[in-house]
Enzyme design. Sequence first.
Site, PDB file in Angstrom:
ATOM      1  N   SER A  68       0.822  -1.211   0.000  1.00 38.22           N
ATOM      2  CA  SER A  68       0.000   0.000   0.000  1.00 38.22           C
ATOM      3  C   SER A  68       0.855   1.260   0.000  1.00 38.22           C
ATOM      4  O   SER A  68       0.606   2.194  -0.774  1.00 38.22           O
ATOM      5  CB  SER A  68      -0.935  -0.002   1.214  1.00 38.22           C
ATOM      6  OG  SER A  68      -1.771  -1.129   1.207  1.00 38.22           O
ATOM      7  N   ASN A  69       1.872   1.297   0.858  1.00 36.68           N
ATOM      8  CA  ASN A  69       2.732   2.476   0.915  1.00 36.68           C
ATOM      9  C   ASN A  69       3.623   2.609  -0.309  1.00 36.68           C
ATOM     10  O   ASN A  69       4.172   3.674  -0.571  1.00 36.68           O
ATOM     11  CB  ASN A  69       3.579   2.457   2.192  1.00 36.68           C
ATOM     12  CG  ASN A  69       2.766   2.827   3.417  1.00 36.68           C
ATOM     13  OD1 ASN A  69       2.213   3.914   3.504  1.00 36.68           O
ATOM     14  ND2 ASN A  69       2.665   1.909   4.355  1.00 36.68           N
ATOM     15  N   LYS A 187      -0.688 -10.553   8.269  1.00 26.31           N
ATOM     16  CA  LYS A 187      -0.525  -9.170   8.686  1.00 26.31           C
ATOM     17  C   LYS A 187      -1.912  -8.614   8.946  1.00 26.31           C
ATOM     18  O   LYS A 187      -2.788  -8.672   8.084  1.00 26.31           O
ATOM     19  CB  LYS A 187       0.182  -8.349   7.600  1.00 26.31           C
ATOM     20  CG  LYS A 187       0.306  -6.863   7.930  1.00 26.31           C
ATOM     21  CD  LYS A 187       0.914  -6.071   6.780  1.00 26.31           C
ATOM     22  CE  LYS A 187       0.950  -4.579   7.105  1.00 26.31           C
ATOM     23  NZ  LYS A 187       1.472  -3.765   5.984  1.00 26.31           N
ATOM     24  N   GLY A 211       0.449  -4.504  11.611  1.00 29.14           N
ATOM     25  CA  GLY A 211       0.435  -3.651  10.432  1.00 29.14           C
ATOM     26  C   GLY A 211       0.701  -2.193  10.720  1.00 29.14           C
ATOM     27  O   GLY A 211       0.682  -1.379   9.803  1.00 29.14           O
TER      28      GLY A 211
END
Length: 316
Positions: A68-69, A187, A211
């Site tokens: 996501s990052n 996660k 997470g």
Amino acid sequence: MRLVPSVFFRPFFRRFSHKANSNFDLRGVFVPIPTPYQANGNVDYDALAANFERWEKIPFKGYCVGGSNGEGPYLKAEEKLEMVSKVRSMIGKDRLLIAGTTCESTKLTCELSKAAADVGADGVLVMTPFYFKTRMTEDSMHDHFISVADACPAPVIVYNMVPVTGIDLSVQILKKMALHPNIKGVKDRDMGKLASLVIETKNLDFEVVAGSASYLLAAMLVGCSGGINGLAAVLGDPLCKMHELAVSGQWEKALTLQKQLVNIDLLLMQECGPAGLKVAMDLLGYRGGLCRLPLPQIGAEKINKIKSELKKAGFL
């Protein structure tokens, strides 16, 4: 018999089969690396290499590409595979490399996961497919992950990312998945679920990771192995130190560090997102760079808030 990769992925395959790291475990801090982009939207590999020169001096357990990052949904499959291959050449052999291989169909997830393993990934991180979330069942999700685990030569980590997917995998279904020999971990973001999963899978070859850096210490207190935390991209040293202190039982010292990290983690990860994380990287001497459109940059007010919070926590 080994499945033949599709023509779609074949250009990025090495001439040999990548063997999964025999020391694969999740005990430590992993960086879900941000993807720096040039003004034209292409991946800036020079900036990425500069960041790895610093990250490799920090005792991370490993890295995650295409999460996501890392703006993973904005990367083509070919770009993800190219990143995995290039990052593998930038990091030490002792570092684990995990590739985000989430796709909406089981077939594409299997293909991308196999391809990622063949270009250097030691493991894959897979979210639940969510486009047809109202049609999904826990049985269909179980079958999806089992199929990926059967097809992929590298270990699979289940990513239960409810804010994105809108699907919350239960402890019971995750425990059932954990029985598969190639599903090695999960996660998650929910503290209650993290604690329950640790208890329910304690006799299995399966690890639970946090997470978020904002509660990493609490997660370790209930038995989690470590974390895959976006904040590690900018504040890896204190995160790794906190993990080390917790492992050695120095909880009071670890708590002091955790208190320093909570507010900046919430600001960057929840309030600002990838654009805010990249601003923090630029402020702390990394090369954060631009986000890929349509993800917008953040404004001056948020930038000043990030500066203020970093100063208040003693990091700037």
